[in-house]
Enzyme design. Structure first.
Site: not given
Ligand code: M6R
Length: 612
Positions: A2, A28
């Site tokens: 993340c 990401r």
């Protein structure tokens, strides 16, 4: 994987400021996003969306302006589907602690159970939600917010980074911790930025501090303090970066594919850490019962492209470690081959995206005829994951390069572990040397890094051979799928005509193509089929084919009959496909680079094939 951001300082619209930065972290992951700040009345203000950061930007246009700090997050689901509830920031019940987190909290089940016993309740399916509750619990026994934060971080296991804000902190500070997951501090004119990487801050500052493992960052907006986990202050010097935005997203690599190739050591180490506990293999998300898995009489494995090659290895592993017969079927052929489906037949499907139309069609077909489906997926909450009775996630993180690299090696490792798990629960593992196998699984990450140490040789080979028209990739047994995958990598990114063959098939036709203009990549690392591969290499050598061999470190025999040898570190042969493919990924990459191809976006291809 993340993206996380925290900010403290004098920006006029801090939340808008960081959410803008969040866009550059979307590489990401981008299945949901969220942000939080303390509003002018001193309350926690939180907004979350399912979907891309742009939606969050629209939502926070009218946020409170007078705030000095905020946090934001773009999610790549690992625990729980991509929904608003599972999106970050996560908060405690009193809504006064907000957390954004990247990575995996490996002991979240244990922590969650302990917290539930103490009266805490949970609303999301995420591992992250334990953090605000745990900090709240620590606050009851700690003198300061810093102490509570430190104590909570010490109780979390896994590789992760997190940023936290507190509604009631009298010092109005921002807190962050780096435990094996990237976190960088950006020093701005009037404030500080902390984020998963520098891509979100390069347009604002070139002065950064790379946090080291197990370091805690605390800032009040005027200064930054960095501590170790015991609360001792650590003095660090800021560094000057020279990267531009584009380079920063790719962590300094020239393409996403190269970045993803280099992420493999960390991913394989993470998988080993997650799945091996106390001499047992753990698949905590697997909802198919052990009783059912013990009854399974036959397994069909199905997928497309690279994932199909992982299925091939799955067949070998399942048949090696268990007594279950296994068959591999291309998803696009699944319904025509009429497999004998039914209750005691398990269909395993493998998919990075979880959206591939042919694979999805096979699942539906399997279910129609009464088989259960277990899918190995990278994307959490994808259609294939949702439609399967059981799912195991491969945890490769978002893959952007069209050519699959880290998704493949994580699939291979996961199906290897699944085969071992099946043999364990069916009591078929008596003859296995588990200590050795577990040791080797844990060593895979480092052995991949050793292949990178050899990149000079690979680059040299690519430069020498890139203009050739055609290539064979030859392997046997566990490395037959490596030959197929090596050839696929080369053709899809460099457009060189490349075919993978089981080496023993050469004499049955393909050898007719061999002459001194033909490249032959041979996999001759140590294992049961080594001598047979040597004979096959000799057959090519006798016909003047150009031989590029993968051989185990120190092997002189292969060297004598090859034009180029790329040496591989030794590993048990079952796991050698994960190491060997790295050399072929790099070889394909540098061949494509020499040819000037658009590596991340090869012609005619799409990352996810959602039509049959
Ligand atoms: O998302 P999936 O794993 O289901 O995708 C399957 C194939 O389309 C995919 O592996 C494709 O072959 C890749 N481009 C290979 O690099």
């Amino acid at each position: 994987m993340c993206g996380i951001i925290g900010y403290i300082g004098k920006e006029k619209k801090p939340l808008q400021f960081i959410v803008k930065g969040l866009e550059s972290l979307e590489y990401r992951g981008y299945d949901s996003a969220g942000a939080a700040c303390i509003d002018p009345k001193g309350n926690l203000f939180i907004k979350k969306v399912k979907g891309r950061v742009k939606l969050l930007e629209d939502l926070i246009k009218k946020t409170p302006q007078k705030t000095n700090l905020g946090i934001a997050h773009t999610r790549w689901a690992t625990h729980g589907e991509p929904t608003v509830i599972n999106a970050h920031p996560h908060v405690n019940a009193d809504n006064d602690i907000a957390v954004v987190h990247n990575g995996i909290i490996e002991n979240h089940f244990t922590l969650k159970n302990e917290l539930i016993k103490k009266g805490y309740s949970f609303v999301s399916q995420t591992d992250t939600e334990v953090i605000p509750h745990l900090i709240e619990e620590e606050l009851k026994h700690s003198l300061t917010y810093q102490e509570a934060f430190n104590n909570a971080v010490k109780k979390l296991e896994g590789s992760f980074s997190l940023v936290v804000i507190f509604k009631n902190d009298p010092k109005k500070r921002i807190y962050a911790a780096k435990m094996d997951s990237p976190l960088v501090v950006g020093i701005l004119k009037e404030g500080f930025y902390i984020a998963s990487d520098i891509s979100s801050m390069v347009q604002h500052t070139k002065n950064v501090i790379y946090l080291k493992e197990k370091q805690i960052f605390i800032s009040d907006g005027i200064s930054v303090n960095i501590y170790d986990l015991d609360g001792n202050e650590v003095h660090v010097k800021p560094e000057k970066i020279t990267w531009n935005v584009e380079k920063a997203e790719k962590k300094g690599f020239e393409t996403f594919m190269l970045k993803e190739i280099h992420e493999q050591p960390e991913i394989l180490k993470k998988i080993a850490r997650m799945r091996l506990k106390n001499k047992k293999i753990i698949f905590e998300e697997l909802s198919l019962s052990k009783a059912y898995l013990k009854r399974v009489k036959r397994i069909y494995l199905t997928a497309c492209g690279t994932a199909y090659h992982a299925c091939f290895l799955g067949k070998y592993y399942i048949e090696e470690f268990t007594g279950i017969p296994a068959e591999v079927i291309l998803s696009s052929e699944f319904r025509y081959t009429r497999p004998k489906l039914g209750k005691d037949k398990l269909v395993i499907c493998i998919s990075q995206s979880g959206e591939t139309a042919d694979t999805l069609a096979s699942i539906r077909e399997a279910k129609k005829y009464g088989s259960k489906v277990l899918s190995l997926c990278n994307v959490v909450g994808s259609t294939i994951a949702r439609e399967s009775e059981g799912v195991i996630y491969t945890h490769a993180g978002i893959e952007i390069g069209v050519a699959s690299t880290k998704a493949y090696t994580s699939q291979v490792m996961t199906i290897f572990l699944l085969a071992l798990y099946l043999s364990e629960i069916r009591g078929e593992d008596k003859d296995l040397n588990k200590n050795l196998i577990f040791k080797e699984i844990r060593a895979v990450g480092d052995k991949i890094s050793q292949v990178f140490d050899n990149v000079k040789e690979i680059k040299k080979g690519a430069k020498k051979y890139f203009s050739y028209q055609g290539a064979f990739y030859l392997g046997r047994h566990f490395n037959y799928p490596t030959a197929l995958e090596g050839a696929l990598k080369n053709k899809e990114i460099s457009y060189m005509h490349a075919e993978g063959y089981a080496a023993g098939e050469m004499k049955h036709g393909p050898i007719a193509l061999i002459d001194n203009n033909f490249l032959v990549f041979c996999i001759a690392t140590k294992g049961q089929v080594y001598e047979k591969m040597i004979s096959n290499i000799q057959e090519v050598h006798a016909r003047k084919g150009l031989i590029i061999s993968l051989a185990t470190q120190g092997d002189e025999k292969v060297k004598r009959i090859s034009d180029t040898v790329i040496y591989m570190p030794y590993i048990v042969e079952e796991l050698s496909p994960i190491i060997n493919i790295i050399a072929f990924q790099l070889m394909a990459y540098y061949i494509a680079q020499n040819k000037g191809c658009d590596i991340d976006k090869p012609r005619n291809l799409a990352k996810s094939v959602t039509v049959e």
